[in-house]
Structure formats: structure tokens, C-alpha cells
Design a protein around this motif. Structure first.
Motif, PDB file in Angstrom:
ATOM      1  N   ALA A   1      29.724 -80.414  15.561  1.00 15.93           N
ATOM      2  CA  ALA A   1      29.831 -79.712  16.840  1.00 15.93           C
ATOM      3  C   ALA A   1      30.654 -80.493  17.855  1.00 15.93           C
ATOM      4  O   ALA A   1      31.294 -79.901  18.735  1.00 15.93           O
ATOM      5  N   PHE A   2      30.650 -81.819  17.764  1.00 15.36           N
ATOM      6  CA  PHE A   2      31.392 -82.630  18.736  1.00 15.36           C
ATOM      7  C   PHE A   2      32.886 -82.322  18.661  1.00 15.36           C
ATOM      8  O   PHE A   2      33.519 -82.015  19.680  1.00 15.36           O
ATOM      9  N   ASP A   3      33.458 -82.403  17.479  1.00  7.25           N
ATOM     10  CA  ASP A   3      34.895 -82.142  17.334  1.00  7.25           C
ATOM     11  C   ASP A   3      35.221 -80.668  17.511  1.00  7.25           C
ATOM     12  O   ASP A   3      36.282 -80.312  18.021  1.00  7.25           O
ATOM     13  N   PHE A   4      34.317 -79.817  17.092  1.00  9.92           N
ATOM     14  CA  PHE A   4      34.516 -78.378  17.212  1.00  9.92           C
ATOM     15  C   PHE A   4      34.621 -77.955  18.673  1.00  9.92           C
ATOM     16  O   PHE A   4      35.467 -77.142  19.044  1.00  9.92           O
ATOM     17  N   ALA A   5      33.790 -78.539  19.532  1.00 13.00           N
ATOM     18  CA  ALA A   5      33.686 -78.075  20.915  1.00 13.00           C
ATOM     19  C   ALA A   5      34.620 -78.795  21.882  1.00 13.00           C
ATOM     20  O   ALA A   5      34.903 -78.276  22.964  1.00 13.00           O
TER      21      ALA A   5
ATOM     22  N   THR B   1      30.362 -78.973  28.798  1.00  7.12           N
ATOM     23  CA  THR B   1      30.331 -78.533  27.402  1.00  7.12           C
ATOM     24  C   THR B   1      29.259 -79.289  26.635  1.00  7.12           C
ATOM     25  O   THR B   1      28.511 -78.702  25.839  1.00  7.12           O
ATOM     26  N   ALA B   2      29.168 -80.602  26.868  1.00  9.72           N
ATOM     27  CA  ALA B   2      28.164 -81.418  26.179  1.00  9.72           C
ATOM     28  C   ALA B   2      26.756 -80.912  26.479  1.00  9.72           C
ATOM     29  O   ALA B   2      25.923 -80.769  25.572  1.00  9.72           O
ATOM     30  N   LYS B   3      26.473 -80.626  27.749  1.00 12.48           N
ATOM     31  CA  LYS B   3      25.137 -80.154  28.129  1.00 12.48           C
ATOM     32  C   LYS B   3      24.830 -78.808  27.471  1.00 12.48           C
ATOM     33  O   LYS B   3      23.716 -78.581  27.000  1.00 12.48           O
ATOM     34  N   SER B   4      25.819 -77.938  27.435  1.00 19.61           N
ATOM     35  CA  SER B   4      25.612 -76.619  26.829  1.00 19.61           C
ATOM     36  C   SER B   4      25.383 -76.724  25.323  1.00 19.61           C
ATOM     37  O   SER B   4      24.498 -76.059  24.766  1.00 19.61           O
ATOM     38  N   MET B   5      26.167 -77.570  24.658  1.00 15.02           N
ATOM     39  CA  MET B   5      26.005 -77.730  23.214  1.00 15.02           C
ATOM     40  C   MET B   5      24.687 -78.429  22.877  1.00 15.02           C
ATOM     41  O   MET B   5      24.037 -78.100  21.885  1.00 15.02           O
ATOM     42  N   LEU B   6      24.298 -79.387  23.693  1.00 15.40           N
ATOM     43  CA  LEU B   6      23.002 -80.051  23.470  1.00 15.40           C
ATOM     44  C   LEU B   6      21.847 -79.058  23.645  1.00 15.40           C
ATOM     45  O   LEU B   6      20.865 -79.094  22.903  1.00 15.40           O
TER      46      LEU B   6
ATOM     47  N   MET C   1      31.063 -87.122  27.475  1.00 15.12           N
ATOM     48  CA  MET C   1      30.261 -87.826  26.477  1.00 15.12           C
ATOM     49  C   MET C   1      31.147 -88.130  25.282  1.00 15.12           C
ATOM     50  O   MET C   1      31.781 -87.224  24.717  1.00 15.12           O
ATOM     51  N   ASN C   2      31.205 -89.424  24.905  1.00 20.84           N
ATOM     52  CA  ASN C   2      32.037 -89.779  23.757  1.00 20.84           C
ATOM     53  C   ASN C   2      31.254 -89.598  22.460  1.00 20.84           C
ATOM     54  O   ASN C   2      30.058 -89.301  22.456  1.00 20.84           O
ATOM     55  N   LYS C   3      31.941 -89.794  21.333  1.00 23.85           N
ATOM     56  CA  LYS C   3      31.326 -89.514  20.032  1.00 23.85           C
ATOM     57  C   LYS C   3      30.131 -90.424  19.755  1.00 23.85           C
ATOM     58  O   LYS C   3      29.111 -89.973  19.229  1.00 23.85           O
ATOM     59  N   ASP C   4      30.228 -91.690  20.110  1.00 23.09           N
ATOM     60  CA  ASP C   4      29.123 -92.613  19.879  1.00 23.09           C
ATOM     61  C   ASP C   4      27.888 -92.183  20.664  1.00 23.09           C
ATOM     62  O   ASP C   4      26.765 -92.196  20.144  1.00 23.09           O
ATOM     63  N   GLN C   5      28.089 -91.804  21.911  1.00 28.18           N
ATOM     64  CA  GLN C   5      26.971 -91.320  22.724  1.00 28.18           C
ATOM     65  C   GLN C   5      26.372 -90.054  22.124  1.00 28.18           C
ATOM     66  O   GLN C   5      25.151 -89.909  22.031  1.00 28.18           O
ATOM     67  N   TRP C   6      27.240 -89.144  21.711  1.00 28.13           N
ATOM     68  CA  TRP C   6      26.802 -87.876  21.128  1.00 28.13           C
ATOM     69  C   TRP C   6      25.948 -88.115  19.881  1.00 28.13           C
ATOM     70  O   TRP C   6      24.857 -87.549  19.746  1.00 28.13           O
TER      71      TRP C   6
ATOM     72  N   ASN D   1       8.086 -96.407  22.340  1.00 30.61           N
ATOM     73  CA  ASN D   1       8.681 -97.230  21.282  1.00 30.61           C
ATOM     74  C   ASN D   1      10.167 -97.504  21.527  1.00 30.61           C
ATOM     75  O   ASN D   1      10.900 -97.881  20.616  1.00 30.61           O
ATOM     76  N   TYR D   2      10.599 -97.300  22.753  1.00 33.85           N
ATOM     77  CA  TYR D   2      12.002 -97.589  23.078  1.00 33.85           C
ATOM     78  C   TYR D   2      12.205 -99.095  23.223  1.00 33.85           C
ATOM     79  O   TYR D   2      11.485 -99.761  23.981  1.00 33.85           O
ATOM     80  N   ASP D   3      13.177 -99.634  22.503  1.00 35.15           N
ATOM     81  CA  ASP D   3      13.479-101.060  22.539  1.00 35.15           C
ATOM     82  C   ASP D   3      14.657-101.288  23.478  1.00 35.15           C
ATOM     83  O   ASP D   3      15.778-100.882  23.183  1.00 35.15           O
ATOM     84  N   GLU D   4      14.397-101.932  24.592  1.00 32.02           N
ATOM     85  CA  GLU D   4      15.455-102.180  25.574  1.00 32.02           C
ATOM     86  C   GLU D   4      16.555-103.082  25.022  1.00 32.02           C
ATOM     87  O   GLU D   4      17.679-103.072  25.521  1.00 32.02           O
ATOM     88  N   ASP D   5      16.223-103.849  24.002  1.00 35.34           N
ATOM     89  CA  ASP D   5      17.217-104.729  23.389  1.00 35.34           C
ATOM     90  C   ASP D   5      17.863-104.093  22.166  1.00 35.34           C
ATOM     91  O   ASP D   5      18.616-104.752  21.437  1.00 35.34           O
ATOM     92  N   GLY D   6      17.561-102.822  21.929  1.00 33.58           N
ATOM     93  CA  GLY D   6      18.159-102.124  20.803  1.00 33.58           C
ATOM     94  C   GLY D   6      19.632-101.821  21.062  1.00 33.58           C
ATOM     95  O   GLY D   6      20.146-102.008  22.165  1.00 33.58           O
ATOM     96  N   ALA D   7      20.293-101.326  20.052  1.00 37.05           N
ATOM     97  CA  ALA D   7      21.743-101.089  20.152  1.00 37.05           C
ATOM     98  C   ALA D   7      22.053 -99.675  20.630  1.00 37.05           C
ATOM     99  O   ALA D   7      22.951 -99.015  20.112  1.00 37.05           O
ATOM    100  N   TRP D   8      21.327 -99.215  21.631  1.00 38.13           N
ATOM    101  CA  TRP D   8      21.583 -97.879  22.174  1.00 38.13           C
ATOM    102  C   TRP D   8      22.739 -97.930  23.168  1.00 38.13           C
ATOM    103  O   TRP D   8      22.943 -98.940  23.838  1.00 38.13           O
ATOM    104  N   PRO D   9      23.489 -96.850  23.303  1.00 40.68           N
ATOM    105  CA  PRO D   9      24.531 -96.797  24.333  1.00 40.68           C
ATOM    106  C   PRO D   9      23.930 -96.958  25.736  1.00 40.68           C
ATOM    107  O   PRO D   9      22.761 -96.599  25.956  1.00 40.68           O
ATOM    108  N   VAL D  10      24.718 -97.467  26.666  1.00 35.69           N
ATOM    109  CA  VAL D  10      24.263 -97.657  28.045  1.00 35.69           C
ATOM    110  C   VAL D  10      23.743 -96.344  28.639  1.00 35.69           C
ATOM    111  O   VAL D  10      22.775 -96.341  29.410  1.00 35.69           O
ATOM    112  N   LEU D  11      24.361 -95.246  28.263  1.00 36.59           N
ATOM    113  CA  LEU D  11      23.918 -93.927  28.736  1.00 36.59           C
ATOM    114  C   LEU D  11      22.423 -93.725  28.495  1.00 36.59           C
ATOM    115  O   LEU D  11      21.692 -93.254  29.391  1.00 36.59           O
TER     116      LEU D  11
END
Length: 233
Positions: free
Chosen positions: A141-145, A157-162, A188-193, A209-219
Motif C-alpha cells: 500500500a505504501f508504494d501504491f498510494a 494519504t498516510a492517515k487515510s490508508m492507515l 511518512m517514509n517507508k521505514d516509519q510506515w 511493553n514499549y522499550d524506549e531503548d528499542g530501535a523504533w523510529p523517532v515518530l
């Protein structure tokens, strides 16, 4: 989010061909017994005539024809089934089906007319319940939209597709949507998506269970901070 998009510049043939392979995800083999009897077998000629009934001289099913196509099969343009169908056709651009995309996808689905596609709608919807297939559809859906001259999805577009993809299944989606509404992010970039889906699948609704030191995007780090502050207030 209408999967049939009205305001899209028609890509020329050369440009479309250069960008049509946007995913390498394997399509599932379509289940179900093959029809018995020669007159009931899939007809390439019939499928092509079906396509030209919508495409006309344009050689592509564009936004107006797509709306007629949706009306004929009894599916609203914003129905998620249209996204699943586009995924099967490996459609490169929202609101457009080329002849090559149509023939490739409809052949695999064994659909050469409206009635046959209608008989497959429940099957297409059921694919959303398969975790692995849903992940492929979500990533597609990311590349499609996205606008093909942009590397990111614009935020509207990101909000609507989500909303289309996660709105009914992710308990935190309404809160995440509010966060996006007030955030500074314009896209929203592909990594965030990709990570939003992973977050929705692995993080508890209370974020315990969210790990603040995990490898999540800043978003997503900012979303967690915002949500905790919002809950505290």
C-alpha cells in the motif's frame, strides 16, 4: 480513503513501465477447484474484452472507468477489497489498471468477467485475516498510494490508508490518528510506515511493553511520549 483516486495525472506508457515493478511479494495461489467443462474455463480473450469494455481507446482503466468498474462489481471505491485486488494485479498507481496488470492478475484469479470476480470477493476479503498476506498488502500500500515523484507518503494519504488498513483492528489507532493530526510531520517514509504495523502488532494498548531503548523510529517514540502525557493529564 478511496482506492480509486480522482486527481492523478495519467502516466505515460514509458514512465509506467519503468516503475511498474514495485514489489517482489509472492502472491498466494488462488484456492478453489477449477471449473469443469471447456465452456467454463478461464478465457484470455473474454478477459481482454472485459478490460477494453472499461479502458476503451485509453489502453488503461483510469479513475472514471474505475468508478464504473467498482459499481459493476458492487464494491465501494474506498472498500479495502479494492486494495487487495490492486495487490493481486500488482497495480503500480492508485486509480489505474493497465492491460498488463489486468491480464496478469485476473488470470491468476481466474476471473474473466464481472460475475467471476464477484464470486471471489469473499476470498479477497479473507486474505486480510492471514497475518503474512496482510503484511504484504500493508507494505504494498505504501508504494501504491504515494505520488511516484515523492519518496514518502503525504500525511493526509498516510492517515487515510492507515485508517483503511488498521482502523478496525488496532485499538490504539484513534489515539495514534490524533497524534498525527497535531504532529509536525508532513509525511511518512517507508521505514516509519513499516514500523507502525510492527508496533500495532507487538505493543500492548497500555504501552506497558514499549522499550524506549528499542530501535523504533523517532515518530513512534514521540507518539508514546505524547500518549503518556495525554493520559496523565
Amino acid at each position: 480513503m478511496p482506492v480509486v483516486k480522482k486527481k492523478r495525472k495519467l502516466p505515460d506508457a514509458e514512465d509506467h513501465g519503468r516503475k511498474s515493478k514495485i514489489t517482489s511479494f509472492t502472491r498466494p495461489q488462488i484456492r478453489g477447484a477449477r471449473p469443469i467443462g471447456a465452456e467454463k474455463l478461464f478465457s484470455n480473450k473474454k478477459c481482454l474484452a472485459w478490460f477494453h469494455g472499461y479502458a476503451g481507446p485509453d489502453k488503461v482503466v483510469g479513475p472514471e472507468a474505475m468508478e464504473k468498474f467498482c459499481e459493476d462489481i458492487g464494491v465501494e471505491p474506498e472498500n479495502i477489497i479494492m486494495l487487495v485486488l490492486a495487490w493481486h494485479l500488482e497495480a503500480a498507481s492508485m486509480g489505474f489498471f493497465t492491460k498488463e496488470e489486468w491480464l496478469r492478475g485476473m488470470t491468476l484469479l481466474e476471473c474473466d468477467c464481472t460475475e467471476r470476480l464477484q464470486s471471489k470477493l469473499d476470498y479477497l476479503r479473507s486474505e486480510l485475516n492471514d497475518s503474512a498476506l496482510f503484511k504484504n498488502i500493508y507494505r504494498y500500500a505504501f508504494d501504491f498510494a504515494r505520488d511516484k515523484d515523492q519518496r514518502s507518503l503525504d500525511m493526509d494519504t498516510a492517515k487515510s490508508m492507515l485508517a483503511l488498513l488498521l482502523g478496525r483492528t488496532w485499538p490504539l489507532f484513534p489515539v495514534f490518528h490524533q497524534f498525527l493530526e497535531q504532529s509536525k510531520y508532513k509525511g511518512m517514509n517507508k521505514d516509519q510506515w513499516y514500523n507502525v504495523l510492527e508496533f500495532s502488532r507487538t505493543i500492548n494498548a497500555d504501552l506497558s511493553n514499549y522499550d524506549e531503548d528499542g530501535a523504533w523510529p523517532v515518530l513512534l517514540d514521540e507518539f508514546v511520549e505524547w500518549q503518556k502525557a495525554w493520559s496523565a493529564s
